[in-house]
Design an enzyme around this catalytic site. Structure first.
Site, short mmCIF file in Angstrom:
data_model
loop_
_atom_site.label_atom_id
_atom_site.label_comp_id
_atom_site.label_asym_id
_atom_site.label_seq_id
_atom_site.Cartn_x
_atom_site.Cartn_y
_atom_site.Cartn_z
N ASP A 176 0.81 -1.22 0.00
CA ASP A 176 0.00 0.00 0.00
C ASP A 176 0.84 1.26 0.00
O ASP A 176 0.43 2.30 0.53
CB ASP A 176 -0.98 0.00 1.18
CG ASP A 176 -2.01 -1.11 1.07
OD1 ASP A 176 -2.42 -1.42 -0.06
OD2 ASP A 176 -2.38 -1.69 2.10
N GLN A 177 2.02 1.21 -0.61
CA GLN A 177 2.89 2.38 -0.68
C GLN A 177 3.18 2.81 -2.12
O GLN A 177 4.06 3.64 -2.36
CB GLN A 177 4.22 2.09 0.04
CG GLN A 177 4.09 1.75 1.50
CD GLN A 177 3.56 2.91 2.32
OE1 GLN A 177 3.99 4.04 2.16
NE2 GLN A 177 2.61 2.64 3.19
#
Length: 278
Positions: A223-224
């Protein structure tokens, strides 16, 4: 034959770049329908998206641009044909349902080649739209083994993009590199503040006042990846965890479809783990 194409240019910033690019387009007797540009003054990098109409000699056009623009220039000439996607799902229906409906009624100009799930839960929904559904179960397989089977099925359809419509499995690095900057994910915007299981319950317990969602390209950091689109809505103390989840799902599906639409129209540059949207 007259065609419409999109020219995407990014390069180190320099004087006269817009003039150089537009003059080369004029030299090739191409009509500029629309143009957007942006300079990132922190990195001193230039981005430009140009919609063109005319008769294209792609090889000569790109060679002229490469010769005239600074070293390190990236130029891509993209056809405006309708793109193909494969959607990955698990059990939640709101995001894939929204894309199916918008595509059916013309809100998204895309061909949904197939939907692939690791459970059978959403088969009946997908098949109502006469779209192939494949279940590639993860049961009894390692993550690498499952992702390999998944990639083999995806490649049968040769999609331009892969959309994770609440697909609830982490993809391994080999899979990510195979489809670099082509996999669009959606998650609640609580991450990384509320990570792990039951983020809406965590948010409720903390008494949050806004909830939302983030669409991004995936990379090897959970999720980056580069963010494409975000949105939020207000909530208050009257919302319990279930009410927050319901409201959050509405935001998730809207943000995902907007991010997909930007990708379909070739409006996204990825540069140093962030996006420039023109």
């Amino acid at each position: 034959m007259i065609e419409n194409k999109i020219l995407l240019t990014d390069c180190p910033d320099d004087k006269g770049l817009i003039a150089k690019i537009t003059n080369i387009c004029y030299k090739h007797q191409l009509n500029i329908i629309h143009n957007n540009e942006f300079v990132d003054f922190e990195t001193k990098h230039f981005f430009m998206r140009t919609e063109l109409e005319g008769i294209f000699n792609e090889q000569t056009l790109l060679a002229d641009l490469e010769y005239s623009l600074p070293k390190g220039t990236n130029c891509r000439l993209i056809n405006t044909k309708r793109k193909r996607i494969v959607i990955l799902v698990t059990k939640e229906a709101h995001c894939v349902g929204d894309i199916l409906m918008k595509t059916y009624y013309g809100g998204l100009n895309v061909e949904i080649a197939a939907v692939i799930g690791n459970h059978e839960t959403l088969r009946s929904l997908v098949e109502r739209f006469d779209i192939p559904f494949h279940c590639v179960s993860h049961e009894g397989l390692t993550r690498v083994e499952h992702d390999k089977l998944l990639a083999e099925k995806i490649d049968e359809y040769a999609p331009d993009y892969i959309v994770l419509a609440k697909y609830m499995r982490v993809l391994n690095p080999e899979f990510v590199s195979r489809y670099l900057n082509r996999v669009i994910n959606i998650h609640h915007s609580f991450l990384p503040a509320f990570i792990g299981a039951k983020p809406y319950h965590q948010a409720y317990e903390r008494g949050v006042k806004i909830i939302g969602a983030t669409a991004h390209f995936i990379n090897n950091e959970l999720d980056q990846g580069p963010i494409i689109m975000q949105n939020v809505i207000n909530v208050d103390h009257t919302y319990n965890a279930d009410a927050m989840m319901k409201a959050g799902r509405d935001v998730e599906k809207t943000v995902l479809s907007r991010a997909l639409d930007l990708a379909l129209h070739d409006r996204i540059f990825v540069y140093q783990n962030k996006t420039i949207v023109l």
